[in-house]
Scaffold this motif. Structure first.
Motif, short mmCIF file in Angstrom:
data_model
loop_
_atom_site.label_atom_id
_atom_site.label_comp_id
_atom_site.label_asym_id
_atom_site.label_seq_id
_atom_site.Cartn_x
_atom_site.Cartn_y
_atom_site.Cartn_z
N ILE A 88 4.29 6.16 7.12
CA ILE A 88 2.88 5.86 6.86
C ILE A 88 2.67 4.37 6.64
O ILE A 88 1.73 3.77 7.17
CB ILE A 88 2.38 6.67 5.64
CG1 ILE A 88 2.30 8.16 5.99
CG2 ILE A 88 1.01 6.18 5.18
CD1 ILE A 88 2.02 9.06 4.81
N CYS A 89 3.57 3.76 5.87
CA CYS A 89 3.46 2.31 5.61
C CYS A 89 3.56 1.51 6.90
O CYS A 89 2.84 0.52 7.09
CB CYS A 89 4.55 1.87 4.64
SG CYS A 89 4.27 2.41 2.93
N LEU A 90 4.45 1.94 7.79
CA LEU A 90 4.61 1.24 9.07
C LEU A 90 3.34 1.35 9.91
O LEU A 90 2.87 0.35 10.47
CB LEU A 90 5.80 1.83 9.83
CG LEU A 90 6.07 1.24 11.23
CD1 LEU A 90 6.37 -0.25 11.13
CD2 LEU A 90 7.21 1.98 11.91
N VAL A 91 2.79 2.56 9.98
CA VAL A 91 1.56 2.77 10.76
C VAL A 91 0.40 1.96 10.16
O VAL A 91 -0.35 1.31 10.90
CB VAL A 91 1.20 4.27 10.80
CG1 VAL A 91 -0.17 4.47 11.46
CG2 VAL A 91 2.26 5.05 11.56
N VAL A 92 0.27 2.00 8.85
CA VAL A 92 -0.80 1.26 8.17
C VAL A 92 -0.64 -0.24 8.41
O VAL A 92 -1.62 -0.96 8.67
CB VAL A 92 -0.80 1.56 6.66
CG1 VAL A 92 -1.73 0.60 5.92
CG2 VAL A 92 -1.25 3.00 6.42
N PHE A 93 0.60 -0.73 8.35
CA PHE A 93 0.85 -2.15 8.58
C PHE A 93 0.42 -2.57 9.98
O PHE A 93 -0.25 -3.59 10.16
CB PHE A 93 2.34 -2.46 8.38
CG PHE A 93 2.71 -3.87 8.76
CD1 PHE A 93 2.45 -4.92 7.90
CD2 PHE A 93 3.32 -4.14 9.98
CE1 PHE A 93 2.78 -6.23 8.25
CE2 PHE A 93 3.66 -5.44 10.34
CZ PHE A 93 3.39 -6.49 9.47
N ILE A 94 0.78 -1.76 10.97
CA ILE A 94 0.43 -2.08 12.36
C ILE A 94 -1.08 -2.09 12.55
O ILE A 94 -1.65 -3.01 13.17
CB ILE A 94 1.09 -1.07 13.32
CG1 ILE A 94 2.62 -1.25 13.30
CG2 ILE A 94 0.56 -1.25 14.75
CD1 ILE A 94 3.37 -0.18 14.06
N ILE A 95 -1.75 -1.07 12.01
CA ILE A 95 -3.21 -0.98 12.16
C ILE A 95 -3.89 -2.13 11.42
O ILE A 95 -4.82 -2.77 11.93
CB ILE A 95 -3.73 0.38 11.65
CG1 ILE A 95 -3.20 1.51 12.53
CG2 ILE A 95 -5.26 0.40 11.64
CD1 ILE A 95 -3.57 2.90 12.05
#
Length: 200
Positions: A88-95
């Protein structure tokens, strides 16, 4: 008291009476068992039906015990949660990175980005768990930990159960952030009648 038990047993189904005098015998007072046996005789229940009911009750107990043994441990659930948080943190960071890049062209205030970032984080959090558990019965964390979410019958949960499970997730965070907060059972499991089991 015996008359009271007679009245209670008269309202029980044949299956319930048979379970009382067989597999659940130790759970009842002797006078209650006598009343149940008396009611069975009164109804003239065939012995073969009684034997079949006993077998069914025993089989259900075996299934329940097997299902309990399949439930994932707290440590396994913790592992899957850690993996899910990282995803989730990775996805949030990318977005967020993409959003901040786009907002830089519009000279937007920092507060706007902070509000947007919070909204994105919440949206990703719920979307991730609801979509993955409803579609696959597994998040990436579950896949690595070799576990999956099921209802209390061991079947795929309904969308309603998945929604209840994940909407209650933020308020049920307990020990190890897995929701274990009451007698070793996560509240999100209790609210949604679901659980996490090992894949065999």
């Amino acid at each position: 008291m015996e008359n009271n038990f007679d009245d209670v047993m008269s309202k029980r189904t044949n299956q319930e009476l048979i379970v009382i005098v067989s597999t659940d015998r130790s759970k009842y007072q002797q006078s209650a068992i006598i009343s149940a046996e008396r009611e069975i005789k009164k109804r003239n229940i065939n012995k073969s039906i009684i034997d079949d009911a006993k077998i069914t009750a025993d089989e259900q107990k075996i299934k329940n015990a097997f299902f309990e043994n399949l439930k994932a441990t707290e440590q396994i659930r913790f592992l899957s949660v850690v993996i899910d948080v990282l995803v989730i943190c990775l996805v949030v960071f990318i977005i967020n990175y993409g959003a901040s890049f786009l907002l830089s062209f519009f000279d937007s205030p920092l507060n706007d980005f902070a509000d947007l970032s919070t909204s994105i984080s919440i949206m990703v959090y719920f979307t991730y768990f609801i979509f993955m558990e409803n579609k696959f019965q597994q998040t990436f964390g579950n896949m690595i930990a070799k576990t999956k979410v099921v209802d209390n019958n061991g079947s795929k949960p309904s969308l309603k159960a998945i929604l209840i499970r994940n909407l209650s997730r933020p308020i049920t965070i307990g020990r190890y952030a897995t929701g274990f907060a009451f007698e070793g059972t996560p509240f999100l499991d209790r609210f949604s009648n679901t659980t996490i089991i090992n894949i065999v």
